[in-house]
Design an enzyme around this catalytic site. Structure first.
Site, short mmCIF file in Angstrom:
data_model
loop_
_atom_site.label_atom_id
_atom_site.label_comp_id
_atom_site.label_asym_id
_atom_site.label_seq_id
_atom_site.Cartn_x
_atom_site.Cartn_y
_atom_site.Cartn_z
N TYR A 153 0.87 -1.17 0.00
CA TYR A 153 0.00 0.00 0.00
C TYR A 153 0.91 1.23 0.00
O TYR A 153 1.73 1.39 0.90
CB TYR A 153 -0.92 0.01 1.22
N CYS A 154 0.79 2.06 -1.03
CA CYS A 154 1.68 3.23 -1.12
C CYS A 154 0.98 4.43 -0.49
O CYS A 154 -0.04 4.90 -0.99
CB CYS A 154 2.02 3.50 -2.57
N VAL A 155 1.55 4.94 0.61
CA VAL A 155 0.97 6.08 1.32
C VAL A 155 1.02 7.33 0.45
O VAL A 155 0.11 8.15 0.48
CB VAL A 155 1.76 6.35 2.62
N GLY A 158 -1.43 6.97 -2.42
CA GLY A 158 -2.75 6.75 -1.83
C GLY A 158 -3.50 5.56 -2.39
O GLY A 158 -4.74 5.56 -2.36
N THR A 159 -2.82 4.56 -2.90
CA THR A 159 -3.53 3.37 -3.35
C THR A 159 -2.65 2.14 -3.20
O THR A 159 -1.47 2.25 -2.88
CB THR A 159 -4.03 3.51 -4.80
#
Ligand SMILES: [Zn+2]
Length: 358
Positions: A153-155, A158-159
């Site tokens: 999950y890439c902060v 955002g996805t």
């Protein structure tokens, strides 16, 4: 509910990042290209050229980012339980072969020749999605569904990054790196003249200094990220597999269930946590990278769309249901399993009911 599951929190960091990108674009075009290069130094064509180059990179970045979120990591279609035990035996003791009559759609499907399982040979099940987890599938609690070849999950963007948007993710990090290099190189080549041309303090427009610092910090984050993912692709590993291998103690085990075509029996193999990250590795770096970026080389650099073709999961065959999300075992893995069968190095063996239907 964990903080990252809230929509506002998931949007917060990406919005800050977008704001920084807009600021960087403004500072570069106005403070550097227009005020210094174009106006003060009179190098009009260079000023306009740099502005144009930077705007192209910004458009590519925002375009790639939007697609990353819009296309998403991919969603694993529902996979019915595997036909490991007999089913639909009627009162007379006669078997009704499921799927033969249209009134009774099958409740189970023929198991694939290789799948990740528990020590007894049962496939991994997602209770939230009510589906069998295909090989390398992981349930994303953020999105609420099972993602094929879940990466992380890439902060920042955002996805979730998964099988479907992985190529866009690699392209995004690559172009973000080029953006930073482009800005740092442009500022560096004019820094001396800017300092020399100003008598007052500060000697350089603070906006340009902030921009330089921002790009250096981002380059230090994006550069190693991009390189480590290139390494993972070459080894056919996902971030999740790498992290899980690191986190788990050496005692933690994993299992694979394999149909031996020679005797028609199923074998369950135990693996140490460290071995599991190389399940899917193929011979040759290019073969591995193609599994992530697709077979067409020129698309590796073009951030448009996904390399996952849409398919119709409306089937009762495992291979058709998963379609492009199916993971292929390497010859090396099959050779290893055959040699382990020969040496008696397996945890369990059984006859799967559905294998008779093959
Ligand atoms: Zn799930």
């Amino acid at each position: 509910m964990a903080l990252e599951h809230h929509l506002w929190f998931r949007c917060l960091v990406p919005l800050v990042l977008l704001g920084l990108l807009c600021y960087a674009s403004w500072a570069f075009c106005y403070a550097l290209c227009y005020r210094e290069v174009y106006h003060k130094f009179g190098q009009k064509s260079i000023g306009v050229g740099l502005m144009f180059g930077q705007l192209v990179l910004v458009v590519v970045l925002i375009g790639t980012w939007s697609q990353l979120v819009a296309i998403g990591p991919g969603r694993q279609p529902k996979v019915l339980p595997f036909r490991i035990l007999p089913e639909n035996v009627n009162s007379d003791g006669e078997e009704e072969l499921s799927g033969k009559s249209p009134q009774h759609p099958p409740m189970t499907i023929v198991p694939p020749s290789l799948y990740q399982c528990d020590p007894q040979g049962y496939p991994l099940w997602c209770t939230a999605c009510q589906t069998i987890k295909g090989n390398r599938t992981h349930h994303s609690s953020t999105l609420g569904y099972c993602v094929p070849r879940f990466d992380h999950y890439c902060v920042w963007i955002g996805t979730v990054v998964g099988r479907k948007n992985y190529r866009l993710f690699m392209q995004f990090t690559m172009y973000a790196g080029w953006f930073c290099i482009f800005v740092i190189a442009s500022i560096a080549s004019f820094l001396r003249r800017m300092i020399a041309s100003r008598k007052d303090i500060p000697r350089v427009d603070p906006n340009i200094l902030v921009l330089l610092a921002l790009c250096c910090v981002f380059m230090l984050m994006v550069g190693p990220l991009f390189l480590s993912h290139c390494y993972y692709m070459a080894k056919n590993r996902t971030s999740l597999e790498v992290i899980a291998t690191k986190r788990r103690s050496k005692a933690t085990k994993n299992w694979l269930c394999y149909l031996n075509p020679v005797d028609g029996l199923r074998y369950v193999f135990e693996f140490k946590a460290l071995d599991t990250q190389d399940y899917w590795k193929k011979r040759g770096v290019l073969a591995n990278i193609k599994e992530f970026l697709g077979p067409q080389y020129w698309f590796w650099l073009v951030p448009l769309g996904t390399n996952i073709k849409t398919h119709d999961p409306n089937s009762f065959e495992y291979e058709v249901i998963l379609g492009p999300y199916q993971e292929v075992a390497s010859d090396q893995l099959r050779e290893l399993l055959h040699s382990r069968i020969a040496n008696g190095d397996f945890a369990a063996t059984f006859e799967a009911y559905g294998d008779k239907d093959k």
